[in-house]
Motif scaffolding. Structure first.
Motif, PDB file in Angstrom:
ATOM      1  N   THR A 186       2.680   1.676   4.042  1.00  0.00           N
ATOM      2  CA  THR A 186       3.084   1.605   2.822  1.00  0.00           C
ATOM      3  C   THR A 186       4.088   0.459   2.401  1.00  0.00           C
ATOM      4  OG1 THR A 186       4.650   3.526   3.210  1.00  0.00           O
ATOM      5  CG2 THR A 186       2.708   4.104   2.267  1.00  0.00           C
ATOM      6  N   VAL A 237       2.690  -2.648   1.667  1.00  0.00           N
ATOM      7  CA  VAL A 237       2.076  -2.516   0.458  1.00  0.00           C
ATOM      8  C   VAL A 237       3.404  -2.859  -0.748  1.00  0.00           C
ATOM      9  CG1 VAL A 237       1.139  -1.333  -1.550  1.00  0.00           C
ATOM     10  CG2 VAL A 237       0.058  -1.200   0.579  1.00  0.00           C
ATOM     11  N   ASP A 269      -3.676  -2.886   0.049  1.00  0.00           N
ATOM     12  CA  ASP A 269      -3.280  -1.910   1.197  1.00  0.00           C
ATOM     13  C   ASP A 269      -2.999  -3.126   2.473  1.00  0.00           C
ATOM     14  OD1 ASP A 269      -5.730  -2.431   2.688  1.00  0.00           O
ATOM     15  OD2 ASP A 269      -6.695  -0.563   1.668  1.00  0.00           O
ATOM     16  N   SER A 270      -2.573  -2.103   3.468  1.00  0.00           N
ATOM     17  CA  SER A 270      -2.160  -3.221   4.575  1.00  0.00           C
ATOM     18  C   SER A 270      -3.302  -3.905   4.967  1.00  0.00           C
ATOM     19  CB  SER A 270      -1.412  -2.350   5.701  1.00  0.00           C
ATOM     20  OG  SER A 270      -2.359  -1.276   6.180  1.00  0.00           O
TER      21      SER A 270
END
Ligand code: ZN
Length: 311
Positions: A190, A193, A215-216
């Motif tokens: 997170t 992101v 997203d990652s």
């Protein structure tokens, strides 16, 4: 007659169970649901039943069980007392004694991330080393520190919480722990992101990240494809984590950092970004620390738990 042990890893939705022989070979593994209702009062009885059922199935008696090792969320002190595991609904409970009463064999307990670090030292990415720091890059940034082959526990078991090292004074968003500016706010899935969204907002550069849900994985896929903005995000991620790990090295001088967690699926490219900044910031005495990828995946916890009792 052969001897065996159990290595158990309690998670928020399922409990991973491992059945090992005395040499540390994982013979069987399975999962049971984590019933967190009513303050998690069913969790330990469910685990005990799973252990006793497996022993019966294998026609094994208590005398053949070396012990049951168990990892759980929350700080766990040296005597096996858990000091609040919020996700499980637990307050302060004596995990070691309560489970021992239910299964009738020796139990040893530790914090899940610390136990996973022990697992990676024993049979994973840190194999062959006794001074290991595990950084688990998942939804949060977890960690565990192994010194001379033993978990660094601290006074109540809150050692190795590397994700909550303070990094940024100006941060306005709150970390899951309630503080602001923690390492995991920039280096977890997170966190990556968060960095990417801030970079996209502050830069005019073209990027494939502008047309997708970030997203990652998407970020590191773009890095591998040469996306300049994604590379800037990865550099920033690497600088935060490299700096954080350099601070940790100043305290415990590890032989190796092991990088695990869901984000580590991006592969050794992660290490390139982290190690570059680690070397920039670290005290010269720790500059030669190695960086390796974790290899046990989500089984690190059951391996480490087994190692607690096979020591
Ligand atoms: Zn925090």
């Amino acid at each position: 007659m052969c001897n065996y042990c159990f290595g158990i890893d309690i998670g928020g939705t399922s409990v991973k169970m491992g059945f090992f022989n005395a040499e540390g070979t994982l013979l069987e593994h399975w999962e049971i649901p984590t019933r967190i209702e009513e303050n998690g009062k069913y969790i330990l009885p469910d685990i005990a039943e799973a252990v006793l059922t497996k022993m019966k199935e294998k026609s094994i008696v208590k005398e053949n069980i070396i012990g049951v090792g168990i990892g759980t969320p929350g700080p766990v002190d040296e005597s096996g007392v858990v000091h609040k595991a919020v996700n499980l609904g637990w307050g302060v409970i004596n995990l070691k004694e309560e489970l021992q009463k239910l299964v009738g064999v020796t139990v040893k307990a530790g914090n899940d991330a610390n136990v996973a670090a022990l697992g990676e030292m024993w049979q994973g990415g840190g194999q062959g080393f006794e001074n290991v720091v595990l950084a688990t890059i998942g939804t949060g940034l977890g960690g565990g520190i192994i010194i001379n082959g033993k978990i660094l526990t601290g006074s109540i078991g809150a050692a190795g919480e590397i994700g909550h090292i303070h990094m940024v004074d100006e941060e306005e968003e709150e970390c899951g722990c309630g503080n602001h500016g923690c390492l995991e706010q920039y280096t977890s899935a997170t966190g990556i992101v968060r960095l990417a969204k801030r970079k996209l907002a502050s830069s005019d550069k073209a990027s494939t990240l502008r047309s997708v849900t970030v997203d990652s994985k998407v970020v590191f896929d773009a890095v591998k494809a040469g996306d300049v903005l994604a590379i800037e995000v990865a550099e920033e991620f690497g600088e935060y984590l490299g700096k954080g790990l350099a601070a940790i090295a100043g305290v415990c001088n590890p032989e190796v950092f092991v990088i695990g967690g869901g984000v580590s699926k991006a592969g050794p490219i992660l290490i390139d970004f982290i190690q570059k900044y680690y070397i920039k910031y670290v005290f010269h005495g720790s500059r030669d620390a190695k960086f390796k990828m974790a290899t046990l995946g989500n089984k690190a916890g059951i391996y480490g738990a087994a190692k607690l009792v096979l020591n």
